[in-house]
Design a protein around this motif. Structure first.
Motif, PDB file in Angstrom:
ATOM      1  N   SER A 179       0.812  -1.221   0.000  1.00  0.00           N
ATOM      2  CA  SER A 179       0.000   0.000   0.000  1.00  0.00           C
ATOM      3  C   SER A 179       0.843   1.267   0.000  1.00  0.00           C
ATOM      4  O   SER A 179       0.790   2.066  -0.921  1.00  0.00           O
ATOM      5  CB  SER A 179      -0.986   0.010   1.172  1.00  0.00           C
ATOM      6  N   TYR A 180       1.631   1.454   1.056  1.00  0.00           N
ATOM      7  CA  TYR A 180       2.428   2.683   1.142  1.00  0.00           C
ATOM      8  C   TYR A 180       3.713   2.592   0.342  1.00  0.00           C
ATOM      9  O   TYR A 180       4.355   3.606   0.074  1.00  0.00           O
ATOM     10  CB  TYR A 180       2.752   3.009   2.599  1.00  0.00           C
ATOM     11  N   ALA A 181       4.125   1.404  -0.045  1.00  0.00           N
ATOM     12  CA  ALA A 181       5.319   1.207  -0.869  1.00  0.00           C
ATOM     13  C   ALA A 181       5.138  -0.053  -1.699  1.00  0.00           C
ATOM     14  O   ALA A 181       4.507  -1.019  -1.262  1.00  0.00           O
ATOM     15  CB  ALA A 181       6.578   1.108  -0.014  1.00  0.00           C
ATOM     16  N   GLY A 182       5.700  -0.041  -2.908  1.00  0.00           N
ATOM     17  CA  GLY A 182       5.597  -1.198  -3.780  1.00  0.00           C
ATOM     18  C   GLY A 182       6.948  -1.591  -4.334  1.00  0.00           C
ATOM     19  O   GLY A 182       7.952  -0.894  -4.162  1.00  0.00           O
ATOM     20  N   ILE A 203      11.586   0.582  -6.275  1.00  0.00           N
ATOM     21  CA  ILE A 203      10.732   0.842  -5.114  1.00  0.00           C
ATOM     22  C   ILE A 203       9.787   1.979  -5.463  1.00  0.00           C
ATOM     23  O   ILE A 203      10.214   3.056  -5.890  1.00  0.00           O
ATOM     24  CB  ILE A 203      11.573   1.189  -3.875  1.00  0.00           C
ATOM     25  N   LEU A 204       8.496   1.740  -5.256  1.00  0.00           N
ATOM     26  CA  LEU A 204       7.471   2.644  -5.761  1.00  0.00           C
ATOM     27  C   LEU A 204       6.683   3.262  -4.614  1.00  0.00           C
ATOM     28  O   LEU A 204       6.192   2.544  -3.738  1.00  0.00           O
ATOM     29  CB  LEU A 204       6.517   1.875  -6.674  1.00  0.00           C
ATOM     30  N   PRO A 205       6.525   4.592  -4.575  1.00  0.00           N
ATOM     31  CA  PRO A 205       5.752   5.240  -3.514  1.00  0.00           C
ATOM     32  C   PRO A 205       4.249   5.143  -3.764  1.00  0.00           C
ATOM     33  O   PRO A 205       3.780   5.301  -4.895  1.00  0.00           O
ATOM     34  CB  PRO A 205       6.228   6.693  -3.574  1.00  0.00           C
ATOM     35  N   LYS A 476      14.869  -1.979   5.676  1.00  0.00           N
ATOM     36  CA  LYS A 476      14.734  -1.099   6.837  1.00  0.00           C
ATOM     37  C   LYS A 476      14.502   0.311   6.327  1.00  0.00           C
ATOM     38  O   LYS A 476      15.380   0.922   5.720  1.00  0.00           O
ATOM     39  CB  LYS A 476      15.982  -1.163   7.712  1.00  0.00           C
ATOM     40  N   MET A 477      13.289   0.805   6.556  1.00  0.00           N
ATOM     41  CA  MET A 477      12.924   2.124   6.066  1.00  0.00           C
ATOM     42  C   MET A 477      11.758   2.652   6.902  1.00  0.00           C
ATOM     43  O   MET A 477      10.691   2.034   6.938  1.00  0.00           O
ATOM     44  CB  MET A 477      12.536   2.059   4.591  1.00  0.00           C
TER      45      MET A 477
END
Length: 519
Positions: A179-182, A203-205, A476-477
């Motif tokens: 949802s928040y990242a793909g 990495i997709l926002p 880790k983010m």
């Protein structure tokens, strides 16, 4: 008793359960009610009252003072952190004292849960967003609708994950989001030589706003991504019987086709204990033959299906096309000719020289025992949709190969939700599915390269994995903290089919993994 007092009590009795972990657990499950449910499942009803009228709160009785003696220290920490690896009953210490309130002890007999076998069309979620647990041998029997999800939109997780592998290399594709990242990514690695060959991750926002994934793993569809120097396309056709995956970047290109050899898959819907609206809808498809090619900086890695490997009668090692200074010039010229000319005659000639060439090289040396094991490539799909708790830990193991010349595979796992009504554990053999109950996947968390053991509660599975490679991944983010040890190697042991037939498993390549997710 207040929530704060409960935290204080837990900290006093279990110092490793810090106040910060308690806050993370509380925020992760999303509500005080869900947190209370976690505590409730930890210490069971004899220790806690959670409901008074229309409100719920924790009221611990005096028996909580003996809690440390009744439940083992390490395991209780795992449970408090939100793990759903096992029900509470399997976490009671062997030396736990029984209830002696009346001066006598009574043995507690475990009641084996009955799994819900879904054989007709069934909704994944009710109108209230509550999952309907069960398992099926065809994911099309579950009807999934995103509109029925009753959860915050940033808690939804969806993915299509593919693997193409043989006895030497594995190619993995990810197309999904939390949802928040793909992530849209590809990875190629050699688990015999213990090295990663190529990785590309985009990495997709906030992909939940635009990444629309299918509601069924068997739908004819096309998933496509083309941005940031990567193009990936996953095409599903013939109602899921054939899948084509193509990908291209500046250094990498691949085109592989997967074809189902077994009409059965394992699909399930399970809830999570933390919230009534959390669920996991999953389908895993084993036993797909794979064919195609991946190219990294001019080096080819060729995947062959069974019909293609029949042409390689003298082969006894892996089919990686890898230039080497140890190879003579005539062999190198033959390989170059193969890459430029796709005619079957040229390929057969080049393959014969390639076999002789690799017999002299270190690629695949002393690894392959059987020609079919070495050359035949297999495909796997892990298709998942769900609303997950913040913290989760799981074990998963999967492999496909041949036993007595016939296609065999298995899927084993635990930690994927509350599994009293459905597990994903099964064997595949000769086009049939053989269902299993609960399993244990045992490893040394201090050294993942040591042998893993896989067992089921009915004595039908006794497998061991000898790892050769730890494909460790970490993310880790911000609030995300995920770590997975995916161990590749050879399986050996014995399994029993539904009719009692025993199969000797030897030198089948696959993986077992342990994942800890805070997401």
């Amino acid at each position: 008793m207040t929530i704060y007092r409960t935290f204080t009590l837990l900290i006093e009795k279990f110092p490793r359960f810090s106040f910060i972990n308690a806050i993370i657990t509380l925020s992760g499950v999303g509500s005080i009610r869900a947190f209370i449910m976690t505590i409730r499942y930890l210490i069971e009803a004899q220790y806690v009252i959670v409901k008074e009228g229309n409100t719920e709160k924790i009221l611990l009785n005096d028996d909580v003072n003996d809690l440390g003696d009744k439940i083992s220290f390490n395991r209780i920490v795992v449970l408090l952190s939100g793990s759903s690896r096992a029900a509470l009953g399997s976490n009671i210490s062997d030396d736990a004292s029984s209830n002696t309130e009346n001066g006598s002890s009574s043995a507690q007999h475990e009641v084996k849960p009955v799994q819900n076998h879904v054989t007709a069309l069934s909704p994944v979620l009710s109108a209230e967003g509550v999952p309907s647990p069960g398992w099926a041998s065809d994911g099309a029997l579950f009807k999934y609708s995103r509109e029925a999800v009753r959860a915050d939109p940033w808690r939804v997780k969806e993915w299509d994950w593919y693997q193409v592998s043989n006895s030497h290399v594995a190619l993995q594709f990810t197309f999904g989001h939390a949802s928040y990242a793909g992530q849209v990514g590809v990875m190629l690695f050699d688990f015999q030589k213990q090295k990663t060959i190529y990785v590309c991750d985009c990495i997709l926002p906030v992909p939940v706003l635009w990444m629309k994934l299918d509601a069924s793993a068997g739908e004819d569809s096309v998933l496509e991504y083309k941005k940031k120097g990567m193009w990936m396309q996953i095409t599903t056709k013939e109602k899921g019987k054939v899948r084509r995956i193509a990908c291209k970047t500046e250094e990498f290109e691949c085109d592989v086709t997967l074809s189902r050899l077994n009409d059965n898959s394992i699909a399930l819907v399970v809830p999570f204990k933390e919230s009534e609206n959390q669920f996991y809808f999953n389908e895993k498809i084993n036993c797909m033959s794979a064919s195609g090619k991946a190219t990294v900086n001019g080096v080819d890695f060729i995947f062959r299906n069974a019909s293609q490997t029949e042409k390689r009668k003298d082969s006894s090692i892996s089919h990686i096309v890898e230039p080497s200074s140890k190879l003579d010039s005539s062999s190198s010229e033959a390989k170059e000719s193969l890459l430029l000319d796709n005619s079957s005659e040229k390929e057969e000639q080049a393959n014969e020289q390639d076999d002789n060439m690799k017999a002299k090289s270190e690629v695949g040396k002393d690894v392959c025992v059987d020609r079919a094991d070495c050359d035949e490539a297999w495909g796997l799909l892990d298709w998942g949709r769900g609303v997950w708790p913040y913290h989760n830990e799981w074990y998963w193991s999967n492999a496909t190969g041949r036993v007595n010349g016939k296609v065999f595979g298995f899927n084993l796992g635990c930690g994927f939700g509350e599994t009293s009504k459905a597990t994903e554990n099964c064997l595949f053999f000769e086009g049939s599915l053989h269902k299993l109950g609960n399993v244990k996947i045992i490893c040394d968390h201090q050294d993942y390269m040591k042998e893993w053991k896989l067992e089921d509660e009915e004595g039908r599975v006794a497998l061991a994995l000898s790892p050769t490679f730890d494909r460790k991944t970490e993310t880790k983010m911000l609030w995300v903290d995920n770590c997975t040890h995916q161990m590749f190697g050879k399986f050996h042991g014995v399994v029993s089919l539904d009719d009692g037939t025993k199969l000797e498993i030897d030198n089948i390549f696959g993986f077992s993994e342990y994942a800890v997710n805070n997401w």
